[in-house]
Each structure stands twice: as structure tokens, then as C-alpha cells.
Design a protein around this motif. Structure first.
Motif, PDB file in Angstrom:
ATOM      1  N   GLU A 223      -4.377  -3.847   8.649  1.00  0.00           N
ATOM      2  CA  GLU A 223      -4.502  -2.336   8.317  1.00  0.00           C
ATOM      3  C   GLU A 223      -3.916  -1.896   6.963  1.00  0.00           C
ATOM      4  OE1 GLU A 223      -1.620  -0.584  11.258  1.00  0.00           O
ATOM      5  OE2 GLU A 223      -3.022  -1.432  12.758  1.00  0.00           O
ATOM      6  N   LEU A 224      -3.455  -2.930   5.925  1.00  0.00           N
ATOM      7  CA  LEU A 224      -3.253  -2.734   4.663  1.00  0.00           C
ATOM      8  C   LEU A 224      -4.424  -2.683   3.857  1.00  0.00           C
ATOM      9  CD1 LEU A 224       0.031  -5.232   4.192  1.00  0.00           C
ATOM     10  CD2 LEU A 224      -0.090  -2.561   4.507  1.00  0.00           C
ATOM     11  N   PRO A 225      -4.595  -1.647   2.946  1.00  0.00           N
ATOM     12  CA  PRO A 225      -5.871  -1.769   1.983  1.00  0.00           C
ATOM     13  C   PRO A 225      -6.182  -2.845   1.508  1.00  0.00           C
ATOM     14  CG  PRO A 225      -4.474   0.231   1.373  1.00  0.00           C
ATOM     15  CD  PRO A 225      -3.526  -0.927   2.713  1.00  0.00           C
ATOM     16  N   LEU A 226      -5.301  -3.960   0.966  1.00  0.00           N
ATOM     17  CA  LEU A 226      -5.562  -5.071   0.041  1.00  0.00           C
ATOM     18  C   LEU A 226      -6.242  -6.197   1.291  1.00  0.00           C
ATOM     19  CD1 LEU A 226      -5.255  -6.327  -2.320  1.00  0.00           C
ATOM     20  CD2 LEU A 226      -3.370  -7.811  -1.445  1.00  0.00           C
ATOM     21  N   SER A 291      -6.378  -4.363 -12.412  1.00  0.00           N
ATOM     22  CA  SER A 291      -7.183  -3.018 -12.501  1.00  0.00           C
ATOM     23  C   SER A 291      -6.234  -2.246 -11.874  1.00  0.00           C
ATOM     24  CB  SER A 291      -8.484  -3.337 -11.958  1.00  0.00           C
ATOM     25  OG  SER A 291      -8.230  -3.345 -10.474  1.00  0.00           O
ATOM     26  N   SER A 292      -6.300  -0.823 -11.982  1.00  0.00           N
ATOM     27  CA  SER A 292      -5.154   0.127 -11.382  1.00  0.00           C
ATOM     28  C   SER A 292      -5.643   0.125  -9.989  1.00  0.00           C
ATOM     29  CB  SER A 292      -5.423   1.655 -11.767  1.00  0.00           C
ATOM     30  OG  SER A 292      -6.916   1.915 -12.093  1.00  0.00           O
ATOM     31  N   ASP A 293      -6.655  -0.106  -9.346  1.00  0.00           N
ATOM     32  CA  ASP A 293      -7.026  -0.278  -7.776  1.00  0.00           C
ATOM     33  C   ASP A 293      -6.359  -1.221  -7.127  1.00  0.00           C
ATOM     34  OD1 ASP A 293      -8.635   0.477  -5.323  1.00  0.00           O
ATOM     35  OD2 ASP A 293      -9.527  -1.301  -5.851  1.00  0.00           O
ATOM     36  N   LEU A 294      -6.526  -2.365  -7.789  1.00  0.00           N
ATOM     37  CA  LEU A 294      -5.821  -3.544  -7.376  1.00  0.00           C
ATOM     38  C   LEU A 294      -4.556  -3.457  -7.149  1.00  0.00           C
ATOM     39  CD1 LEU A 294      -6.659  -6.139  -5.979  1.00  0.00           C
ATOM     40  CD2 LEU A 294      -6.852  -7.343  -8.087  1.00  0.00           C
ATOM     41  N   ALA A 295      -3.746  -3.032  -8.448  1.00  0.00           N
ATOM     42  CA  ALA A 295      -2.475  -2.820  -8.474  1.00  0.00           C
ATOM     43  C   ALA A 295      -1.840  -2.013  -7.481  1.00  0.00           C
ATOM     44  CB  ALA A 295      -2.065  -2.238  -9.963  1.00  0.00           C
ATOM     45  N   GLU A 296      -2.509  -1.000  -7.154  1.00  0.00           N
ATOM     46  CA  GLU A 296      -2.234  -0.095  -6.273  1.00  0.00           C
ATOM     47  C   GLU A 296      -2.156  -0.605  -4.876  1.00  0.00           C
ATOM     48  OE1 GLU A 296      -3.669   4.189  -4.638  1.00  0.00           O
ATOM     49  OE2 GLU A 296      -4.036   3.951  -6.635  1.00  0.00           O
ATOM     50  N   LYS A 298      -1.667  -3.897  -4.269  1.00  0.00           N
ATOM     51  CA  LYS A 298      -0.644  -4.975  -4.358  1.00  0.00           C
ATOM     52  C   LYS A 298       0.619  -4.331  -4.189  1.00  0.00           C
ATOM     53  CE  LYS A 298      -0.668  -8.211  -7.613  1.00  0.00           C
ATOM     54  NZ  LYS A 298      -0.278  -9.322  -6.960  1.00  0.00           N
ATOM     55  N   ALA A 299       0.849  -3.292  -4.703  1.00  0.00           N
ATOM     56  CA  ALA A 299       2.052  -2.518  -4.668  1.00  0.00           C
ATOM     57  C   ALA A 299       2.358  -1.874  -2.920  1.00  0.00           C
ATOM     58  CB  ALA A 299       2.306  -1.194  -5.278  1.00  0.00           C
ATOM     59  N   GLU A 300       1.550  -1.622  -2.324  1.00  0.00           N
ATOM     60  CA  GLU A 300       1.293  -1.362  -0.975  1.00  0.00           C
ATOM     61  C   GLU A 300       1.707  -2.659  -0.241  1.00  0.00           C
ATOM     62  OE1 GLU A 300      -1.474   2.032   0.462  1.00  0.00           O
ATOM     63  OE2 GLU A 300      -2.330   0.898  -1.350  1.00  0.00           O
ATOM     64  N   LEU A 301       1.053  -3.552  -0.374  1.00  0.00           N
ATOM     65  CA  LEU A 301       1.432  -4.910   0.453  1.00  0.00           C
ATOM     66  C   LEU A 301       2.865  -5.540  -0.111  1.00  0.00           C
ATOM     67  CD1 LEU A 301       0.696  -7.689   1.944  1.00  0.00           C
ATOM     68  CD2 LEU A 301       0.147  -8.366  -0.205  1.00  0.00           C
ATOM     69  N   GLU A 302       3.293  -5.382  -1.302  1.00  0.00           N
ATOM     70  CA  GLU A 302       4.657  -5.621  -1.536  1.00  0.00           C
ATOM     71  C   GLU A 302       5.659  -4.741  -0.905  1.00  0.00           C
ATOM     72  OE1 GLU A 302       4.708  -5.544  -5.960  1.00  0.00           O
ATOM     73  OE2 GLU A 302       3.390  -7.467  -5.760  1.00  0.00           O
ATOM     74  N   ALA A 303       5.464  -3.570  -0.746  1.00  0.00           N
ATOM     75  CA  ALA A 303       6.551  -2.690  -0.073  1.00  0.00           C
ATOM     76  C   ALA A 303       6.293  -2.805   1.324  1.00  0.00           C
ATOM     77  CB  ALA A 303       5.743  -0.834  -0.250  1.00  0.00           C
ATOM     78  N   PHE A 304       5.164  -3.220   2.031  1.00  0.00           N
ATOM     79  CA  PHE A 304       5.319  -3.870   3.456  1.00  0.00           C
ATOM     80  C   PHE A 304       6.061  -4.973   3.601  1.00  0.00           C
ATOM     81  CE2 PHE A 304       3.041  -6.147   6.580  1.00  0.00           C
ATOM     82  CZ  PHE A 304       3.052  -5.034   7.737  1.00  0.00           C
ATOM     83  N   LEU A 305       5.774  -6.049   2.765  1.00  0.00           N
ATOM     84  CA  LEU A 305       6.604  -7.248   2.712  1.00  0.00           C
ATOM     85  C   LEU A 305       8.008  -7.136   2.631  1.00  0.00           C
ATOM     86  CD1 LEU A 305       4.330  -9.652   0.707  1.00  0.00           C
ATOM     87  CD2 LEU A 305       4.479  -9.455   3.102  1.00  0.00           C
ATOM     88  N   HIS A 306       8.250  -6.140   1.765  1.00  0.00           N
ATOM     89  CA  HIS A 306       9.844  -5.995   1.521  1.00  0.00           C
ATOM     90  C   HIS A 306      10.528  -5.392   2.673  1.00  0.00           C
ATOM     91  CE1 HIS A 306      13.026  -5.547  -1.113  1.00  0.00           C
ATOM     92  NE2 HIS A 306      13.446  -4.235  -0.618  1.00  0.00           N
ATOM     93  N   GLU A 307       9.607  -4.479   3.341  1.00  0.00           N
ATOM     94  CA  GLU A 307      10.452  -3.807   4.414  1.00  0.00           C
ATOM     95  C   GLU A 307      10.165  -4.702   5.560  1.00  0.00           C
ATOM     96  OE1 GLU A 307      11.809  -0.990   4.584  1.00  0.00           O
ATOM     97  OE2 GLU A 307      12.260  -1.329   6.452  1.00  0.00           O
ATOM     98  N   ARG A 308       9.236  -5.516   5.844  1.00  0.00           N
ATOM     99  CA  ARG A 308       8.918  -6.050   7.217  1.00  0.00           C
ATOM    100  C   ARG A 308       9.254  -7.600   7.254  1.00  0.00           C
ATOM    101  NH1 ARG A 308       5.546  -4.371  11.047  1.00  0.00           N
ATOM    102  NH2 ARG A 308       6.192  -6.325  11.944  1.00  0.00           N
ATOM    103  N   VAL A 309       9.244  -8.098   5.885  1.00  0.00           N
ATOM    104  CA  VAL A 309       9.518  -9.565   5.911  1.00  0.00           C
ATOM    105  C   VAL A 309      10.827  -9.818   5.463  1.00  0.00           C
ATOM    106  CG1 VAL A 309       8.649 -11.642   5.022  1.00  0.00           C
ATOM    107  CG2 VAL A 309       7.287 -10.155   5.952  1.00  0.00           C
ATOM    108  N   TYR A 310      11.145  -9.487   4.199  1.00  0.00           N
ATOM    109  CA  TYR A 310      12.343  -9.655   3.139  1.00  0.00           C
ATOM    110  C   TYR A 310      13.462  -9.185   4.031  1.00  0.00           C
ATOM    111  CZ  TYR A 310       8.586 -10.529  -0.098  1.00  0.00           C
ATOM    112  OH  TYR A 310       7.454 -11.061  -0.951  1.00  0.00           O
ATOM    113  N   ARG A 311      13.280  -7.898   4.845  1.00  0.00           N
ATOM    114  CA  ARG A 311      14.495  -7.639   5.187  1.00  0.00           C
ATOM    115  C   ARG A 311      14.471  -7.716   6.803  1.00  0.00           C
ATOM    116  NH1 ARG A 311      17.244  -5.806   1.458  1.00  0.00           N
ATOM    117  NH2 ARG A 311      18.805  -4.920   2.713  1.00  0.00           N
TER     118      ARG A 311
END
Ligand code: MG
Length: 379
Positions: A223-226, A291-296, A298-311
Motif C-alpha cells: 500500500e506504500l507508494p514505493l 530524485s524528488s519523486d523517489l525521495a518523497e 522513501k520518506a513515506e517508507l521510512e516514516a512507516f518503518l519507524h512507526e511500525r517496525v523500529y517502535r
């Protein structure tokens, strides 16, 4: 007829500078231009300075101990997931691929990549946070700065000098990691690609490890864009895939996509800005970023991992147990440093008991830290 050549006379050996002058781009860091080492050493007959750095890192005890240090998941969560060492090897692979495609100095890249996480204490960032708090009044603790202490002081392998006496370009590259965001010249391209390789590796493998550990489902990731776009790219090539096949194919696609995106962007920026030497690299803004599209995405994936995995509660339980044990060990050894191994007691006159204690504890693997804890405190 024999296929084994009878004579090698046609093969002319190349010196390191000759080889690099053929293979490397003008903006790469050439070994011949290295400013050298803190303690001058004679040149090696056939290994360049960055090859020697790479070898010194691989032969250091701090490097070997990466194999029992936590990346994200601890030993108690199985043995599929990455350790600091396997993460490091993935980073080196991605960074070397980027470096070869850009005609950078692969020896320097490999040295930097293999060294990049060497300063991590046991228990990953959980351990780092505890030591940073313990040393709040003594300069704090940071894994990137600790790597420099290891390179320059704590490793004792040579008679003539403390530390590993690495080339100053390797120390400078690690210093860039320790002072990220600070004003000053940009890092060499070799340093920039290692940083990018680190991000590509952990964004990809942390999701894979979380899937394997059952903390996430493939459906959630898709469901994540990446992940969604990577899956679309995969399905364009392969119509029917089982969910395991899809997962593996998406992981490969994610790395390939990110590397291709970076290469395209970097080559364009280098050409647009006329960057044609390491001096020009240092004077320009950093050029290795997605690129800005990919960076965006990646940031969504990282926020998701932070919330759902690292914590994740399962990760947090292990984190709290490890932090409590490390805190107890720090307090006890700092209060009674005669319990430290002799080589760390020897550092007290210059560093004080608290820094010497942190150096000792930071050098332990997860496994060794638990053994020390059991021996001293858990009876
Ligand atoms: Mg890393």
C-alpha cells in the motif's frame, strides 16, 4: 591443444596510479593525490593507500565484532535478519556498484563502507542512546565519532602508531558522517555514494527483515507508494508470481530502481555543474541524492518503518531490557573502574573513568555485553 597459456609475457603489470588514470573519472579521488597518513609510511609495492586502508579495517577487531551487533533485530528474533556486518556488506556492494558506474575510486568506497558502522555499540541505537545519556556531561556518545576514536586510538595492532593510521581521506569521510549538516566543503563523491548506499540498503532490508519476522505483511507494504510502484514494475515483467516470489522481486527492483535513479541524477548534476575534479566536488553542493519523486516515496517508507517496525512492542521490549542492562554496567564500571579490563584502565589518566567505561562497553558485541552482564550482575 592446450588452452593454458604458456607465456604471460604479453601481460604488463600496471601500477596503482597507472590503473587509476585509465579507469577513474577526473572527479574521482585518485590514490596518487591522497594527502597521506598522520604517521608517514613508505608506499606499498603493489597496493594503493586505500586498498591498504580497506585491509586494515577488515583485519581490525572492531570490524569482526560487527557480526554480533544488532542492526535492528536482536538475536532473540531469529537468524534471518541482517546484523551490522551483513548490513555493512550490503552497503559496500551497493556503494561499489554506484562507484564503478560513476568511475569513482572503488578502493576508497570499500574502505569507507566497511568502516561506516564500526563505532556502533551493542544493541544498535538503543545502546547508543544509553551511552549518550551516560556521557551527557562528558561530551556525549555518537557512533560516528566513536568510529574515529577506534581508527585513531582504540585499535592497537601496530607497533609504530596507535590506531590504524588510515589515510586522511578515510578519516575525513568518516568525519563527514559525524558532522552531517555542518557548514564546510562537501564530502568527496566516494563518501557521498557510501551514504546513499547505506540509505538504499537499510530502507530495503529493514522492510524485508520486518516481513520475515512477521511484524508487517506484504499487503501492508504494497500500500506504500514505493512498494506499490516497484510491484507494478515487477508485474510488467512477470505476470504471475507467488507472494514470496513477488516479495523477492520487489526487493531487487527497489535496489535497482534507487541505484538507477541516483546514477541518472548524479551524472546530470556533474555535467550541468561542470564538476571535473575532487576540488570541484568539495566546492559544489552534494550531488548524490535521489530524485524528488523517489525521495518523497522513501520518506513515506521510512516514516512507516519507524512507526511500525523500529517502535514495534516486540522490538521495544528487547530495547528496554538491553538499555537497563547497559545502564547498570555503565554505572558499576564507572564507579569502580578497577573492574575494567586493564587496557581500558590504562586509558583513565587521559580520558577519565566515564569515557574509558563507554569505550569498553561500546566495543562489546550484543552477545559479549550479555555475558559481562550475567557475570557481574545477574547472579
Ligand atoms: Mg549503516
Amino acid at each position: 591443444m592446450s588452452i593454458i597459456p604458456t607465456s604471460h609475457s604479453a601481460v604488463t603489470p600496471l601500477t596503482v596510479p597507472q590503473r587509476e588514470s585509465v579507469l577513474l573519472a577526473p572527479y574521482a579521488m585518485h590514490s596518487a593525490d591522497s594527502v597521506g597518513r598522520r604517521y608517514a609510511e613508505p608506499a606499498h609495492p603493489y597496493r594503493g593507500p586505500f586498498q591498504r586502508d580497506r585491509d586494515r579495517i577488515v583485519h581490525s577487531s572492531a570490524y569482526r565484532r560487527l557480526s554480533y551487533k544488532t542492526q535492528v533485530f536482536t538475536e532473540s528474533m531469529g537468524d534471518y535478519h541482517r546484523t551490522r556486518l551483513t548490513h555493512t556488506l550490503e552497503v559496500a556492494g551497493v556503494a561499489r556498484n554506484l562507484g564503478r558506474a560513476l568511475r569513482l575510486n572503488e578502493d576508497l568506497i570499500e574502505a569507507l563502507a566497511l568502516a561506516h558502522d564500526i563505532g556502533h555499540p551493542p544493541f544498535g541505537h538503543a545502546g547508543e542512546d544509553v551511552l549518550d545519556e551516560c556521557l551527557a556531561d562528558d561530551g556525549g556518545f555518537n557512533h560516528n565519532r566513536q568510529a574515529l576514536r577506534i581508527f585513531e586510538e582504540l585499535e592497537t595492532r601496530y607497533h609504530d602508531f596507535p590506531g590504524l593510521n588510515l589515510s586522511l581521506e578515510v578519516l575525513e569521510g568518516q568525519g563527514c558522517r559525524a558532522c552531517k549538516g555542518a557548514a564546510g566543503p562537501s564530502p568527496l563523491l566516494e563518501v557521498q555514494v557510501v551514504d546513499a548506499g547505506d540509505s538504499i540498503a537499510y530502507d530495503t532490508h529493514d522492510a524485508d527483515d520486518a516481513l520475515e519476522s512477521g511484524l508487517l505483511t506484504l499487503e501492508e507494504l504494497l500500500e506504500l507508494p514505493l512498494w506499490h510502484e516497484a510491484a507494478l514494475r515487477v508485474r510488467r515483467r512477470f505476470a504471475a508470481l507467488s507472494s514470496d516470489e513477488l516479495r523477492r522481486a520487489v526487493l531487487h527492483e527497489l535496489i535497482d530502481w534507487q541505484v538507477s535513479d541516483l546514477l541518472q541524477g548524479v551524472l546530470t548534476r556533474l555535467a550541468d555543474e561542470g564538476i571535473d575534479s575532487p576540488a570541484a566536488v568539495r566546492a559544489a553542493e552534494p550531488v548524490v541524492y535521489p530524485s524528488s519523486d523517489l525521495a518523497e516515496k522513501k520518506a513515506e517508507l521510512e516514516a512507516f518503518l519507524h512507526e511500525r517496525v523500529y517502535r514495534h512492542p516486540q522490538v521495544m521490549i528487547g530495547r528496554r531490557q538491553a538499555q537497563a542492562a547497559l545502564q547498570m554496567m555503565f554505572d558499576a564500571f564507572a564507579a569502580d573502574p578497577a573492574r575494567l579490563p586493564v587496557r581500558f584502565q590504562d586509558r583513565i589518566p587521559q580520558d577519565g573513568p566515564r569515557r574509558a567505561t563507554a569505550d569498553y562497553l561500546a566495543g562489546l558485541t550484543d552477545r559479549a555485553a550479555w555475558q559481562v552482564f550475567q557475570r557481574h550482575f545477574d547472579q
